[in-house]
Design a protein around this motif. Structure first.
Motif, PDB file in Angstrom:
ATOM      1  N   CYS A 104      -2.042 -39.825 -17.715  1.00 26.47           N
ATOM      2  CA  CYS A 104      -1.758 -38.469 -18.177  1.00 26.47           C
ATOM      3  C   CYS A 104      -0.440 -38.520 -18.948  1.00 26.47           C
ATOM      4  CB  CYS A 104      -1.654 -37.509 -17.000  1.00 26.47           C
ATOM      5  SG  CYS A 104      -1.343 -35.811 -17.502  1.00 26.47           S
ATOM      6  N   ILE A 105      -0.511 -38.277 -20.248  1.00 24.23           N
ATOM      7  CA  ILE A 105       0.696 -38.338 -21.067  1.00 24.23           C
ATOM      8  C   ILE A 105       1.279 -36.960 -21.336  1.00 24.23           C
ATOM      9  CG2 ILE A 105       0.087 -40.538 -22.126  1.00 24.23           C
ATOM     10  CD1 ILE A 105      -0.771 -38.938 -24.623  1.00 24.23           C
ATOM     11  N   TYR A 106       0.542 -35.916 -20.952  1.00 20.33           N
ATOM     12  CA  TYR A 106       1.064 -34.561 -21.125  1.00 20.33           C
ATOM     13  C   TYR A 106       0.315 -33.618 -20.191  1.00 20.33           C
ATOM     14  CZ  TYR A 106       2.606 -30.200 -23.159  1.00 20.33           C
ATOM     15  OH  TYR A 106       3.154 -28.957 -23.330  1.00 20.33           O
ATOM     16  N   SER A 107       1.049 -32.725 -19.563  1.00 21.32           N
ATOM     17  CA  SER A 107       0.412 -31.672 -18.771  1.00 21.32           C
ATOM     18  C   SER A 107       1.260 -30.413 -18.859  1.00 21.32           C
ATOM     19  CB  SER A 107       0.236 -32.088 -17.312  1.00 21.32           C
ATOM     20  OG  SER A 107       1.480 -32.237 -16.684  1.00 21.32           O
ATOM     21  N   LYS A 108       0.579 -29.299 -18.843  1.00 21.11           N
ATOM     22  CA  LYS A 108       1.248 -27.996 -18.947  1.00 21.11           C
ATOM     23  C   LYS A 108       0.467 -26.996 -18.122  1.00 21.11           C
ATOM     24  CE  LYS A 108       3.830 -24.823 -21.016  1.00 21.11           C
ATOM     25  NZ  LYS A 108       5.198 -24.637 -20.665  1.00 21.11           N
ATOM     26  N   ARG A 109       1.168 -26.205 -17.322  1.00 23.84           N
ATOM     27  CA  ARG A 109       0.546 -25.150 -16.520  1.00 23.84           C
ATOM     28  C   ARG A 109       1.037 -23.801 -16.998  1.00 23.84           C
ATOM     29  NH1 ARG A 109      -2.015 -27.263 -12.384  1.00 23.84           N
ATOM     30  NH2 ARG A 109      -1.197 -29.120 -11.437  1.00 23.84           N
ATOM     31  N   TRP A 110       0.123 -22.844 -17.018  1.00 26.99           N
ATOM     32  CA  TRP A 110       0.492 -21.479 -17.363  1.00 26.99           C
ATOM     33  C   TRP A 110       0.401 -20.556 -16.161  1.00 26.99           C
ATOM     34  CZ3 TRP A 110      -1.666 -24.621 -21.056  1.00 26.99           C
ATOM     35  CH2 TRP A 110      -0.936 -24.728 -22.240  1.00 26.99           C
ATOM     36  N   THR A 111      -0.077 -21.047 -15.031  1.00 28.01           N
ATOM     37  CA  THR A 111      -0.107 -20.269 -13.802  1.00 28.01           C
ATOM     38  C   THR A 111       0.562 -21.081 -12.713  1.00 28.01           C
ATOM     39  OG1 THR A 111      -2.262 -21.146 -13.173  1.00 28.01           O
ATOM     40  CG2 THR A 111      -2.253 -19.071 -14.375  1.00 28.01           C
ATOM     41  N   THR A 112       1.101 -20.418 -11.723  1.00 32.92           N
ATOM     42  CA  THR A 112       1.797 -21.123 -10.657  1.00 32.92           C
ATOM     43  C   THR A 112       0.844 -21.695  -9.630  1.00 32.92           C
ATOM     44  OG1 THR A 112       2.051 -19.055  -9.470  1.00 32.92           O
ATOM     45  CG2 THR A 112       3.877 -19.740 -10.883  1.00 32.92           C
ATOM     46  N   GLN A 113      -0.320 -21.098  -9.448  1.00 33.92           N
ATOM     47  CA  GLN A 113      -1.277 -21.586  -8.463  1.00 33.92           C
ATOM     48  C   GLN A 113      -2.563 -21.995  -9.168  1.00 33.92           C
ATOM     49  OE1 GLN A 113      -2.169 -18.856  -5.368  1.00 33.92           O
ATOM     50  NE2 GLN A 113      -3.897 -20.018  -4.640  1.00 33.92           N
ATOM     51  N   GLN A 114      -3.021 -23.183  -8.864  1.00 31.20           N
ATOM     52  CA  GLN A 114      -4.262 -23.686  -9.435  1.00 31.20           C
ATOM     53  C   GLN A 114      -5.421 -22.861  -8.884  1.00 31.20           C
ATOM     54  OE1 GLN A 114      -4.175 -25.731 -11.742  1.00 31.20           O
ATOM     55  NE2 GLN A 114      -6.182 -26.593 -11.953  1.00 31.20           N
ATOM     56  N   PRO A 115      -6.385 -22.502  -9.724  1.00 30.89           N
ATOM     57  CA  PRO A 115      -7.518 -21.710  -9.225  1.00 30.89           C
ATOM     58  C   PRO A 115      -8.286 -22.469  -8.147  1.00 30.89           C
ATOM     59  CG  PRO A 115      -7.946 -22.533 -11.430  1.00 30.89           C
ATOM     60  CD  PRO A 115      -6.519 -22.847 -11.116  1.00 30.89           C
ATOM     61  N   GLY A 116      -8.683 -21.737  -7.118  1.00 26.87           N
ATOM     62  CA  GLY A 116      -9.473 -22.354  -6.069  1.00 26.87           C
ATOM     63  C   GLY A 116      -8.647 -23.071  -5.022  1.00 26.87           C
ATOM     64  N   ARG A 117      -7.324 -23.095  -5.161  1.00 27.39           N
ATOM     65  CA  ARG A 117      -6.476 -23.781  -4.194  1.00 27.39           C
ATOM     66  C   ARG A 117      -5.579 -22.768  -3.499  1.00 27.39           C
ATOM     67  NH1 ARG A 117      -4.240 -29.476  -6.276  1.00 27.39           N
ATOM     68  NH2 ARG A 117      -6.236 -30.426  -6.583  1.00 27.39           N
ATOM     69  N   PRO A 118      -5.923 -22.382  -2.298  1.00 30.60           N
ATOM     70  CA  PRO A 118      -5.063 -21.440  -1.598  1.00 30.60           C
ATOM     71  C   PRO A 118      -3.770 -22.114  -1.166  1.00 30.60           C
ATOM     72  CG  PRO A 118      -6.851 -22.149  -0.180  1.00 30.60           C
ATOM     73  CD  PRO A 118      -7.107 -22.751  -1.542  1.00 30.60           C
ATOM     74  N   THR A 119      -2.691 -21.362  -1.178  1.00 27.08           N
ATOM     75  CA  THR A 119      -1.439 -21.911  -0.688  1.00 27.08           C
ATOM     76  C   THR A 119      -1.431 -21.805   0.827  1.00 27.08           C
ATOM     77  OG1 THR A 119      -0.413 -19.762  -0.979  1.00 27.08           O
ATOM     78  CG2 THR A 119      -0.150 -21.335  -2.768  1.00 27.08           C
ATOM     79  N   THR A 120      -0.959 -22.854   1.499  1.00 29.95           N
ATOM     80  CA  THR A 120      -1.005 -22.889   2.955  1.00 29.95           C
ATOM     81  C   THR A 120       0.231 -22.301   3.583  1.00 29.95           C
ATOM     82  OG1 THR A 120      -0.051 -25.086   2.976  1.00 29.95           O
ATOM     83  CG2 THR A 120      -2.458 -24.930   2.926  1.00 29.95           C
TER      84      THR A 120
END
Length: 161
Positions: A15-31
């Protein structure tokens, strides 16, 4: 409609580049459970690296399955779940552009092609300071590419009025 994240993988599967526009990935609840022995910045870096590996593994497996079931002429473009839609574009030099969006999003293949042709080629490939290979986790660190991608996404995913 919104975009969740964007990844670029090189021909060496890194992975040479990654960018997120949301703080939580869809489908992944925070524990809510945090490991205090690891600093938050290190946890985020490990999570991002794990997410990139999972995304690449998914794309690799789906591409292989599509080619085995459909033949060499078939290609993998996207898949959709209830939480997100993954869009895929591969360049002639085997760079892989992956975007996770809202499941209602249409085909983003042309958008990924435009990111490659107008932003990546112009700001990264043609830059004399950018490395030609990104081995060892050294990714794309081009400020013009970052700014251009942000502006491009604002235009493409602007709310319709």
């Amino acid at each position: 409609m919104s975009v969740y994240s964007f990844f670029i993988f090189d021909r060496h599967t890194e992975c040479i580049y990654s960018k997120r526009w949301t703080t939580q990935q869809p489908g992944r609840p925070t524990t809510g459970v945090a490991n205090d022995s690891v600093p938050p910045s290190a946890r985020k870096a490990m999570k991002d690296a794990d997410d990139a590996k999972l995304i690449f593994g998914t794309v690799f497996s789906l591409r292989r399955m599509v080619r085995q079931l459909g033949g060499a002429d078939d290609s993998f473009l996207s898949y959709r779940t209830g939480e997100y839609k993954l869009h895929y574009f591969e360049t002639p030099t085997q760079l892989k552009f992956v975007m996770l969006t809202d499941p209602r999003a249409g085909n983003m293949r042309t958008v990924l092609h435009q990111i490659w042709a107008t932003l990546f080629v112009e700001y990264v490939v043609k830059s004399p300071l950018a490395p030609t290979e990104h081995r060892g986790g050294k990714g794309v660190g081009n400020e013009l590419f970052e700014i251009g991608l942000e502006r491009f996404m604002e235009v493409v995913f602007a709310p319709q009025q």
